[in-house]
Design a protein around this motif. Structure first.
Motif, short mmCIF file in Angstrom:
data_model
loop_
_atom_site.label_atom_id
_atom_site.label_comp_id
_atom_site.label_asym_id
_atom_site.label_seq_id
_atom_site.Cartn_x
_atom_site.Cartn_y
_atom_site.Cartn_z
N VAL A 276 38.23 1.86 34.57
CA VAL A 276 38.40 2.51 33.27
C VAL A 276 37.33 1.99 32.32
O VAL A 276 37.24 0.78 32.08
N THR A 517 35.96 13.90 29.60
CA THR A 517 37.06 13.63 30.52
C THR A 517 38.00 14.82 30.58
O THR A 517 37.91 15.75 29.78
N ASN A 520 43.79 13.73 31.92
CA ASN A 520 44.29 12.46 32.47
C ASN A 520 43.28 11.34 32.31
O ASN A 520 43.40 10.30 32.94
N ALA A 521 42.28 11.55 31.46
CA ALA A 521 41.23 10.58 31.17
C ALA A 521 40.28 10.37 32.34
O ALA A 521 39.49 9.43 32.35
N ARG A 522 40.31 11.27 33.34
CA ARG A 522 39.36 11.18 34.45
C ARG A 522 37.99 11.64 33.97
O ARG A 522 37.86 12.68 33.32
N PRO A 530 36.21 16.03 38.42
CA PRO A 530 36.49 14.60 38.26
C PRO A 530 35.68 13.75 39.22
O PRO A 530 35.51 14.10 40.40
N TYR A 535 37.47 6.55 35.05
CA TYR A 535 38.22 7.01 33.88
C TYR A 535 37.53 6.48 32.62
O TYR A 535 36.74 5.54 32.68
N ALA A 566 45.49 7.19 31.67
CA ALA A 566 44.65 6.69 32.75
C ALA A 566 45.44 5.76 33.65
O ALA A 566 45.40 5.86 34.89
N HIS A 569 47.94 7.71 35.75
CA HIS A 569 47.31 8.49 36.80
C HIS A 569 46.82 7.59 37.93
O HIS A 569 46.95 7.94 39.12
#
Length: 575
Positions: A276, A517, A520-522, A530, A535, A566, A569
């Motif tokens: 992340v 992103t 899901n913050a991917r 993605p 992330y 994040a 997920h």
């Protein structure tokens, strides 16, 4: 070997393994690490600097979470539909429906989750209007939340590694104060309740200084960072300080690890689930500022100096897209600057204290008003750039008279009759015996300035600012004189010599442009797909607000929320 290939090259062996690596120990990184750990994953926080907290620790600490469970208790029941309507009116198409809905739906769930499992504690403001209170769907309170005060002593020896707040949020050399505290301290000679409140603060601070270099009663963003840090420590999540990220490790297009510099050598960490990025955006990256910000731009950011765009560069090397097509790529704020004799620079953000108070006027280089002084700090910065298109407006000037300076202060010149001669001597605070004298010192047209003051004073006497509408909406009046019961709390005359001014520049409190992103913050690649295992959260992620600024806390609210998304997920999707 190309930069992308260098990032793709896996080391022969990894030095250690974990499930999740979070790069950056601010709100976004700590939220992601905590969520991953709560869900049963191993996590490591790696931080470039020697302190935890990032820009969260130096912020005002407001967290914007529409529809939170406490908004009704605060007197402002909210719905997702009303919040979405408001974002549609203010953010518009600068952000997608999917991203806006992801934030609005997940925010209240994130808050309940983290308050259940961590030391995070937020209280909804009973009155704190959104920044565009007349827009459809706006709320007058409940959406913005503040962290409860936190006892820094609970961190033990780790208190020393929590980033200090901005000096402007402290008095007496290290006692943190809120706006409520300041009002009590200024009213201590007029009210027993205020005197009692102030004495409690001072007594606590005096006791703290016997053992600590600053006060341990933490408020604002420092309290938020402290609460998250305590939760990280309680969960046993390793925090590697002074460990800057060097490069991501990819295998077959998937991010599988990170190489960091630690204790004089490079350490390769395998991430079984993912990485992340939450390093704080690019507020102190001169090259990206020059590319993505309106000109002129300078070293005017209030963000920590170490926030230099590391996460964005890591993401780009792995195939990510950094978006620069936003309403704005930074969150603006007028900033005044003091250069000390030793060469150090002090920046003061003119956020919510004095601009809305009665008697303060802002003018451009032509000596004319150009903005509603009580508007949000972001809108004020935008107005400076807009005015600068036709009239020199960078710097602009905040002007007041002697009674205003004593009562409300002006930037680093603190209220309550505190000493300010050193600021005049340093050239930070201009002082004029007359308006003509002040105009001469600032290089302004004296006749134009006199005309602006005359018009400003007429509006104050009439109780209505016909030119720019200062005090014309609920947000303006919220920040005005709290004791003005029967008049416009933002309007007052500017007439008693000597007169004072500070130069302000269009600074910022962080960046809005960032890594693209999904909900899901991917992190997404250049084709919108993605990138497995990668992330982004916080200011590394392109703002869900698209560079607009709907209300107080619209950076920290999404940082916590998308960090949580994040972490969830990562926990629910094994590699």
């Amino acid at each position: 070997m190309s930069e992308a290939a260098a990032h793709a090259a896996a080391p022969a062996t990894f030095d250690l393994e974990t499930d999740v690596i979070c790069v950056g120990a601010g709100a976004g990184g700590m939220s992601a690490a905590l969520t991953a750990a709560i869900e049963g994953l191993g996590a490591i926080l790696v931080e470039k600097t020697d302190r935890v907290g990032g820009s969260t620790a130096v912020s005002g600490g407001a967290v914007w979470i529409p529809g939170n469970a406490r908004s009704a208790e605060a007197g402002h029941p909210d719905t997702l539909e009303r919040a979405k309507l408001y974002l549609d009116r203010i953010v518009g198409n600068w952000s997608s429906d999917a991203m806006k809905l992801a934030f609005l739906e997940a925010g209240p769930r994130m808050l309940d989750y983290l308050e259940r499992h961590t030391e995070l504690r937020l209280v909804a403001r009973t009155y704190s209007p959104d920044y565009y209170p007349d827009a459809e769907g706006a709320a007058l309170g409940g959406r913005s939340m503040d962290p409860l005060a936190f006892d820094g002593r609970a961190l033990g020896a780790h208190f020393a590694t929590l980033r200090d707040p901005l000096p402007e949020f402290s008095v007496l050399g290290g006692m943190m104060v809120t706006m409520t505290d300041v009002h009590h301290l200024l009213g201590a000679t007029r009210s027993f309740a205020s005197w009692k409140h102030g004495m409690r603060l001072v007594a606590r601070y005096a006791a703290d200084r016997l053992r600590h270099r600053r006060g341990t009663r933490l408020v604002l963003g420092n309290a938020l960072a402290g609460r998250l840090y305590k939760s990280v420590l309680d969960r046993g999540i390793p925090v590697w300080l002074e460990s800057p990220a060097r490069r991501l490790v990819l295998e077959d297009g998937r991010v599988v690890g990170l190489v960091v510099a630690r204790e004089g050598r490079e350490v390769a960490i395998r991430a079984r689930r993912g990485v992340v990025l939450a390093t704080g955006g690019f507020p102190n990256d001169p090259e990206r500022r020059a590319a993505l910000l309106p000109r002129p731009t300078g070293a005017w950011s209030m963000a920590p100096a170490a926030s230099t765009g590391d996460g964005l560069r890591l993401g780009e090397a792995a195939g990510a897209t950094v978006r620069g097509e936003n309403a704005s790529n930074v969150f603006h704020a007028p900033v005044s600057i003091l250069e000390k004799p030793d060469g150090t620079v002090v920046r003061y953000p003119h956020l919510v204290w004095e601009r809305a108070k009665p008697g303060l006027m802002a003018v451009n280089g032509a000596g004319r008003r150009f903005v509603n002084e009580a508007t949000s700090y972001h809108e004020f910065g935008l107005a400076m750039h807009e005015s600068h298109r036709s009239v020199p407006s960078i710097p602009a000037y905040l002007i007041c008279d002697a009674p205003f300076l004593k009562r409300w202060g002006l930037g680093l010149a603190l209220p309550g009759g505190r000493p300010f001669r050193h600021l005049v001597a340093a050239g930070y605070l201009a002082e004029g015996r007359t308006l003509d004298d002040l105009a001469r010192q600032l290089g302004l047209d004296a006749a134009a300035l006199a005309g602006s003051v005359a018009s400003f004073n007429r509006g104050a006497q009439q109780g209505r600012d016909e030119d720019f509408g200062k005090g014309g909406d609920a947000y303006n009046r919220y920040l005005g004189d709290p004791r003005a019961a029967d008049r416009n709390p933002c309007l007052g005359t500017l007439e008693t010599a000597p007169f004072y001014a500070v130069r302000v520049y269009p600074g910022d409190i962080g960046t809005a442009g960032g890594i693209v992103t999904d909900e899901n913050a991917r992190v997404l690649d250049r084709d919108g797909r993605p990138i497995p295992g990668l992330y982004a959260a916080g200011n590394d992620m392109n703002s869900v607000m698209g560079g607009t600024y709907p209300g107080p806390g619209i950076t920290l609210g999404p940082a916590l929320t998308f960090g949580w998304l994040a972490g969830r997920h990562l926990a629910r999707n094994p590699a």
